[in-house]
Design an enzyme around this catalytic site. Structure first.
Site, PDB file in Angstrom:
ATOM      1  N   LYS A  79     -23.186 -16.078  29.186  1.00  0.00           N
ATOM      2  CA  LYS A  79     -21.950 -15.748  29.902  1.00  0.00           C
ATOM      3  C   LYS A  79     -21.442 -16.974  30.667  1.00  0.00           C
ATOM      4  O   LYS A  79     -20.371 -17.473  30.388  1.00  0.00           O
ATOM      5  CB  LYS A  79     -22.190 -14.566  30.839  1.00  0.00           C
ATOM      6  CG  LYS A  79     -22.633 -13.330  30.050  1.00  0.00           C
ATOM      7  CD  LYS A  79     -23.275 -12.296  30.929  1.00  0.00           C
ATOM      8  CE  LYS A  79     -24.134 -11.315  30.180  1.00  0.00           C
ATOM      9  NZ  LYS A  79     -23.482 -10.581  29.112  1.00  0.00           N
ATOM     10  N   ASP A  83     -31.553  -9.707  38.264  1.00  0.00           N
ATOM     11  CA  ASP A  83     -30.927 -10.040  36.990  1.00  0.00           C
ATOM     12  C   ASP A  83     -29.536 -10.582  37.335  1.00  0.00           C
ATOM     13  O   ASP A  83     -28.671  -9.838  37.787  1.00  0.00           O
ATOM     14  CB  ASP A  83     -30.832  -8.768  36.140  1.00  0.00           C
ATOM     15  CG  ASP A  83     -30.146  -8.992  34.805  1.00  0.00           C
ATOM     16  OD1 ASP A  83     -29.553 -10.079  34.597  1.00  0.00           O
ATOM     17  OD2 ASP A  83     -30.180  -8.064  33.961  1.00  0.00           O
ATOM     18  N   TRP A  92     -28.088  -1.862  32.338  1.00  0.00           N
ATOM     19  CA  TRP A  92     -29.142  -2.898  32.283  1.00  0.00           C
ATOM     20  C   TRP A  92     -30.201  -2.624  33.325  1.00  0.00           C
ATOM     21  O   TRP A  92     -31.398  -2.816  33.089  1.00  0.00           O
ATOM     22  CB  TRP A  92     -28.525  -4.294  32.452  1.00  0.00           C
ATOM     23  CG  TRP A  92     -27.507  -4.567  31.393  1.00  0.00           C
ATOM     24  CD1 TRP A  92     -26.162  -4.700  31.558  1.00  0.00           C
ATOM     25  CD2 TRP A  92     -27.741  -4.689  29.983  1.00  0.00           C
ATOM     26  NE1 TRP A  92     -25.555  -4.892  30.348  1.00  0.00           N
ATOM     27  CE2 TRP A  92     -26.493  -4.885  29.374  1.00  0.00           C
ATOM     28  CE3 TRP A  92     -28.882  -4.628  29.190  1.00  0.00           C
ATOM     29  CZ2 TRP A  92     -26.350  -5.052  27.983  1.00  0.00           C
ATOM     30  CZ3 TRP A  92     -28.747  -4.785  27.813  1.00  0.00           C
ATOM     31  CH2 TRP A  92     -27.502  -4.993  27.232  1.00  0.00           C
TER      32      TRP A  92
HETATM   33  N1  PMP Z   1     -28.562  -7.900  31.937  1.00  0.00           N
HETATM   34  C1  PMP Z   1     -27.237  -7.972  32.097  1.00  0.00           C
HETATM   35  C2  PMP Z   1     -26.664  -7.847  33.469  1.00  0.00           C
HETATM   36  C3  PMP Z   1     -26.412  -8.162  30.979  1.00  0.00           C
HETATM   37  O1  PMP Z   1     -25.088  -8.223  31.128  1.00  0.00           O
HETATM   38  C4  PMP Z   1     -26.988  -8.280  29.699  1.00  0.00           C
HETATM   39  C5  PMP Z   1     -26.190  -8.539  28.455  1.00  0.00           C
HETATM   40  N2  PMP Z   1     -24.895  -8.248  28.432  1.00  0.00           N
HETATM   41  C6  PMP Z   1     -28.384  -8.167  29.592  1.00  0.00           C
HETATM   42  C7  PMP Z   1     -29.131  -7.996  30.723  1.00  0.00           C
HETATM   43  C8  PMP Z   1     -29.061  -8.275  28.258  1.00  0.00           C
HETATM   44  O2  PMP Z   1     -29.103  -9.613  27.938  1.00  0.00           O
HETATM   45  P1  PMP Z   1     -29.682 -10.178  26.572  1.00  0.00           P
HETATM   46  O3  PMP Z   1     -28.738  -9.766  25.505  1.00  0.00           O
HETATM   47  O4  PMP Z   1     -29.716 -11.647  26.833  1.00  0.00           O
HETATM   48  O5  PMP Z   1     -31.036  -9.603  26.392  1.00  0.00           O
END
Ligand code: PMP
Length: 361
Positions: free
Chosen positions: A196, A172, A102
């Site tokens: 989450k 994030d 991410w």
């Molecule tokens: N950042 C992190 C740390 C994540 O764990 C995730 C999804 N697992 C995301 C971003 C992406 O999130 P989204 O699916 O809401 O775009």
């Protein structure tokens, strides 16, 4: 049917009390005569719900008055573009730490709009640790500095924040928000997908210091401008109304539990049960060796044998421990033990692992 112990990385388990409350109110919320899903977002009844959600988040996280709380759509992934579009307004430089997939995605997206410098990475060892950072590598004129606070896939977490001086620190927090207290004043922006620890998918919460709003790049789409949402109380367009309502119930549940300090103590207890076993087992081991870097929320672990991993996942699933398969880049297993996972769920998992270890020696 019995509910299982759900170790999914997200969307994830929600507290049973929250689901039951939502069920009880599903058809008719309060005196409104309708479901929350059927309410106009501009009605007084709905305004009370979103106001309550914001008030609870502010209380739980002790959010200072000079921060706005925005309820958006688009997932955490949209923030990968929204942050640079709104913050690249001076040097168009950003410093980023690569601690996982991410974080990489963020850096790649930000790089479309400005100059990204990678000031630390742990990619050499499959992101199994938090890299040591050297302040001399940071650029004091950067428009922002980005970290992924908790790395969902690799199971690491920043134990200590980088010393970024006056550069806004952007985090994030998708997979750790509301799991423990954080000092919001240390951050320029905290963003998190809700799916989450906060509620169902579809809601993204952004906590942003007010001075970072209002200087977006000219090319920024209206919907990607924080100012649009800040000036309209997250009602420029229709917000994810039902997800916000569930988030509000989750916050209430946390308040009743004693707030984030109490939640942290429970999360530490749960993580210790699993890590202690992993550190003593002769079959399983945690992939994150450095104890300081270990996440409280996502715990990847492996055996040294792919067939044994597959057998474990199959038997665990049959026994009611589901979604334990690790991300393909790490392999093996991962137990995501977010707020809603009870201590008993982790104890039961460890009992099952002990039994599996004895039977498969
Ligand atoms: N950042 C992190 C740390 C994540 O764990 C995730 C999804 N697992 C995301 C971003 C992406 O999130 P989204 O699916 O809401 O775009």
């Amino acid at each position: 049917m019995n509910r299982v112990y759900n170790f999914s990385a997200g969307p994830s388990a929600l507290p049973l009390e929250v689901l039951e409350k939502a069920q009880a109110e599903l058809v008719c919320h309060g005196t409104s005569g309708m479901s929350v899903m059927e309410m106009s977002h501009r009605s007084a009844a709905y305004q009370a719900i979103i106001d309550e959600c914001e008030a609870s988040l502010r209380k739980l996280l002790a959010i200072p008055d000079n921060y706005k709380v925005l309820f958006l759509q688009g997932g955490a992934s949209s923030q990968f573009a929204m942050v640079p579009l709104n913050l690249f307004n001076k040097s168009k430089k950003a410093d980023c730490v690569l601690t996982g997939l991410w974080a990489k995605k963020f850096a790649k997206e930000a790089g479309r709009y400005g100059g990204v410098k990678i000031v630390g990475t742990s990619e050499d060892k499959t992101f199994s640790y938090i890299p040591k950072l050297n302040k001399a590598d940071f650029r004091p004129d950067a428009d922002f500095f980005h970290i992924t606070y908790n790395n969902t896939i690799y199971g690491t977490k920043f134990a200590k924040l980088p010393d970024v001086g006056d550069v806004p620190l952007i985090a994030d927090m998708s997979s750790s928000i509301l799991s423990e207290p954080v000092d919001v004043s240390k951050f320029g922006i905290i963003y998190a997908g809700a799916q989450k620890n906060m509620g169902p998918a579809g809601l993204t919460v952004v906590i942003i210091r007010e001075d970072l709003i209002g200087n977006a790049m000219d090319i920024t789409p209206t919907m990607f401008n924080y100012e649009t949402h800040s000036e309209n109380g997250s009602m420029f367009n229709t917000p994810p109304t039902f997800a916000i309502y569930i988030c509000s119930l989750v916050c209430k549940w946390l308040e009743d539990l004693g707030g984030l300090q109490a939640m942290k103590a429970i999360n530490e207890e749960k993580a210790a049960i699993l890590y202690n076993y992993l550190d003593s087992s002769e079959m399983f081991r945690a992939t994150v060796e450095n104890k300081e870097d270990r996440s409280l929320m996502n715990i990847p672990f492996v055996t040294d044998n792919d067939e044994l991993n597959a057998k474990f996942i199959k038997e665990a699933t049959a026994a009611g421990f589901v979604n334990l398969k690790g991300h393909r880049s790490v392999g093996g297993m991962r137990a995501s033990i977010y707020n809603a996972m009870p201590v008993e769920g982790v104890k039961a998992l460890v009992d099952f692992m002990k039994k599996f270890e004895t039977e498969n020696k």
